[in-house]
Design an enzyme around this catalytic site. Structure first.
Site, PDB file in Angstrom:
ATOM      1  N   SER A 106       5.822  11.028  -5.610  1.00 22.07           N
ATOM      2  CA  SER A 106       5.004  10.784  -4.431  1.00 22.07           C
ATOM      3  C   SER A 106       5.263  11.861  -3.363  1.00 22.07           C
ATOM      4  CB  SER A 106       5.254   9.370  -3.905  1.00 22.07           C
ATOM      5  OG  SER A 106       4.276   8.982  -2.985  1.00 22.07           O
ATOM      6  N   ASP A 154      -4.114   4.399  -8.743  1.00 19.06           N
ATOM      7  CA  ASP A 154      -3.350   4.973  -7.628  1.00 19.06           C
ATOM      8  C   ASP A 154      -4.274   5.845  -6.787  1.00 19.06           C
ATOM      9  OD1 ASP A 154      -1.488   6.182  -5.945  1.00 19.06           O
ATOM     10  OD2 ASP A 154      -0.376   7.182  -7.541  1.00 19.06           O
ATOM     11  N   HIS A 164       0.828   3.038  -8.387  1.00 16.82           N
ATOM     12  CA  HIS A 164       1.718   3.971  -7.700  1.00 16.82           C
ATOM     13  C   HIS A 164       3.144   3.404  -7.665  1.00 16.82           C
ATOM     14  CE1 HIS A 164       2.591   7.316  -5.004  1.00 16.82           C
ATOM     15  NE2 HIS A 164       3.389   6.484  -4.362  1.00 16.82           N
TER      16      HIS A 164
END
Length: 313
Positions: free
Chosen positions: A159, A255, A285
């Site tokens: 991320s 996501d 995610h």
């Protein structure tokens, strides 16, 4: 492809309590506590490791805490992975990603150096980037001291951490130092929130929401005097991606960041960089940190570690 049943169960459980506070409604300090609690509940616990050492390395604004993981049955000089945790540049720390770093070290047969970079909004852009670059340079400079091969150093992150890994790789190419052999980018942020199709399709109800991504971004970048096209926060906007190290890019099918991760993989490939792109269609995610709850997560981490091991062989 439908949502993975185990992932759906997690989302259903989160939605079942309408009184539970949302991360974006909390002060950052309370959001960090919430994230630690989630990691404790949903990730693996007690992963055996050869050795764990906490150290502090020089940074641009003081010392940077790092944690060095030595895999089980490690001997001699081994490759290294410099790992930057996710959490939107606002939450996350060495503890929230401890299980993932232990697993990657063991499965890839490398030392993992996890970096506890400064967090926003107390330390906005480019503080996190500056710390991650400084820590990576330290790893190369001190390779003999920590028992790693300076020619086999990879960067990785999930991320926001994937964003930082990509940005560090870009800067290292520009500076011709440190030498980075590989980049592992796990559902990375690669651009400012621009409302791709995956933002429209999964912007609400799939763990990381569009509103949440705005919350992270505004804490990190907005008001920091950053150029909108600065590749240090939006690597997809770099004028050229040619000459970057080979990459393994992971995305999740449900996501908001899926499309920009895929776009970065495609842009790398177009620039002549060797890329392996894997989209886990039924995942949400953050699934690499849900190994305690998702069978696919454990398989995905092992597959990423295998790619890392082969790249650094």
């Amino acid at each position: 492809m439908s949502l993975d049943p185990q992932a759906k169960a997690i989302l259903d459980a989160l939605a079942a309590d309408p009184t539970a506070p949302r991360l974006i409604d909390l002060p950052p300090a309370e959001g960090r506590e919430m994230y630690r609690a989630m990691a404790q509940a949903m990730d693996l616990q007690g992963v055996a490791i050869g050795k764990v050492e906490d150290r502090a390395v020089p940074g641009p604004e003081g010392e940077i805490p790092v944690r060095i993981y030595t895999p089980v049955a490690s001997g001699g000089t081994v490759p290294a992975l410099v790992y930057f945790h996710g959490g939107g540049w606002v939450i996350g720390d060495l503890e929230t990603h401890d299980a993932l770093c232990r697993t990657l070290a063991n499965e890839a047969g490398c030392k993992v150096i996890a970096v506890d970079y400064r967090l926003a909004p107390e330390h906005p852009f480019p503080a996190a980037f500056d710390d991650c670059l400084a820590a990576t340079k330290w790893v190369e400079k001190n390779a003999s001291d920590i028992g790693i091969d300076p020619n086999r150093i990879a960067v990785a992150g999930d991320s926001a951490g994937g964003n930082l890994a990509a940005a560090v790789a870009l800067q290292a190419r520009a500076d011709k130092s440190p030498h980075i052999a590989f980049q592992l980018l796990i559902y990375p942020v690669t651009d400012a929130p621009r409302r791709t199709q995956s933002y429209k399709d999964f912007g609400e109800g799939y763990f990381l929401e569009a509103e949440g991504m705005d919350w992270f971004w505004n804490h990190y970048v907005t008001g920091a005097g950053a150029n909108a096209d600065d590749p240090r926060h939006s690597p997809l906007r770099a004028p050229s991606l040619a000459g970057l190290p080979p990459a393994y890019v992971v995305t999740a099918g449900f996501d908001v960041l899926r499309d920009e991760g895929r776009a970065y993989a495609e842009a790398l490939k177009k620039a002549g960089v060797a890329v392996e792109y894997v989209n886990y269609e039924g995942m949400i995610h953050g699934f690499f940190n849900l190994q305690g709850a998702l069978d696919v997560a454990r398989d995905a981490v092992k597959a990423a570690a295998k790619a890392l091991k082969e790249a650094l062989a």
